[in-house]
Scaffold this motif. Structure first.
Motif, PDB file in Angstrom:
ATOM      1  N   LYS A 159     -41.020  68.879 -45.438  1.00  8.54           N
ATOM      2  CA  LYS A 159     -40.045  67.909 -45.940  1.00  8.54           C
ATOM      3  C   LYS A 159     -39.162  67.446 -44.788  1.00  8.54           C
ATOM      4  N   GLU A 160     -38.785  66.181 -44.791  1.00  5.12           N
ATOM      5  CA  GLU A 160     -37.964  65.562 -43.742  1.00  5.12           C
ATOM      6  C   GLU A 160     -38.742  65.349 -42.446  1.00  5.12           C
ATOM      7  N   LYS A 161     -40.052  65.477 -42.485  1.00  5.89           N
ATOM      8  CA  LYS A 161     -40.875  65.246 -41.300  1.00  5.89           C
ATOM      9  C   LYS A 161     -41.875  64.141 -41.581  1.00  5.89           C
ATOM     10  N   LEU A 162     -42.272  63.460 -40.545  1.00  2.00           N
ATOM     11  CA  LEU A 162     -43.322  62.454 -40.634  1.00  2.00           C
ATOM     12  C   LEU A 162     -44.652  63.179 -40.502  1.00  2.00           C
ATOM     13  N   SER A 196     -47.172  66.718 -37.286  1.00  2.00           N
ATOM     14  CA  SER A 196     -45.863  66.388 -37.842  1.00  2.00           C
ATOM     15  C   SER A 196     -44.869  66.100 -36.726  1.00  2.00           C
ATOM     16  N   GLU A 224     -40.386  65.411 -36.352  1.00  5.69           N
ATOM     17  CA  GLU A 224     -39.085  65.329 -37.009  1.00  5.69           C
ATOM     18  C   GLU A 224     -38.681  63.867 -37.187  1.00  5.69           C
ATOM     19  N   CYS A 225     -38.146  63.552 -38.349  1.00  4.55           N
ATOM     20  CA  CYS A 225     -37.670  62.194 -38.621  1.00  4.55           C
ATOM     21  C   CYS A 225     -36.253  62.056 -38.114  1.00  4.55           C
ATOM     22  N   GLN A 226     -35.968  60.926 -37.531  1.00  9.27           N
ATOM     23  CA  GLN A 226     -34.606  60.639 -37.063  1.00  9.27           C
ATOM     24  C   GLN A 226     -33.899  59.848 -38.122  1.00  9.27           C
ATOM     25  N   LYS A 227     -32.648  60.198 -38.380  1.00  4.49           N
ATOM     26  CA  LYS A 227     -31.880  59.480 -39.406  1.00  4.49           C
ATOM     27  C   LYS A 227     -30.949  58.494 -38.790  1.00  4.49           C
ATOM     28  N   LYS A 277     -43.882  70.649 -49.149  1.00  2.00           N
ATOM     29  CA  LYS A 277     -42.534  71.233 -49.238  1.00  2.00           C
ATOM     30  C   LYS A 277     -42.082  71.762 -47.881  1.00  2.00           C
TER      31      LYS A 277
END
Length: 74
Positions: free
Chosen positions: A52-55, A69, A71-74, A49
């Motif tokens: 979330k939104e991380k690799l 971890s 950060e994911c890029q959108k 939780k």
């Protein structure tokens, strides 16, 4: 002879495709408790939780679990 070889290859292909990988963690795995570096106790579900939104890269070894971890890029 060719039919036997082809049949064997097809059967082997079908068997290897039937081993689907799980896409969700079990309830027991999500409830597993882990100790963070600062000494706080977290469940695996809490870690997911918070990340979330991380690799996530989970590395399991003899000294415990290491989590990296990004950060994911959108």
């Amino acid at each position: 002879m060719k039919k036997i070889i082809v049949s064997f290859i097809v059967a082997l292909g079908l068997i290897s495709c039937s081993n689907a990988q799980k896409t969700e963690f079990s309830k027991e795995a999500l409830a597993d408790k882990m100790m963070s570096v600062d000494g706080t106790e977290l469940t695996f579900s809490d870690i997911l939780k918070n990340m979330k939104e991380k690799l996530l890269l989970l590395m399991f070894g003899p000294l415990g679990v290491r989590i990296a971890s990004k950060e994911c890029q959108k």
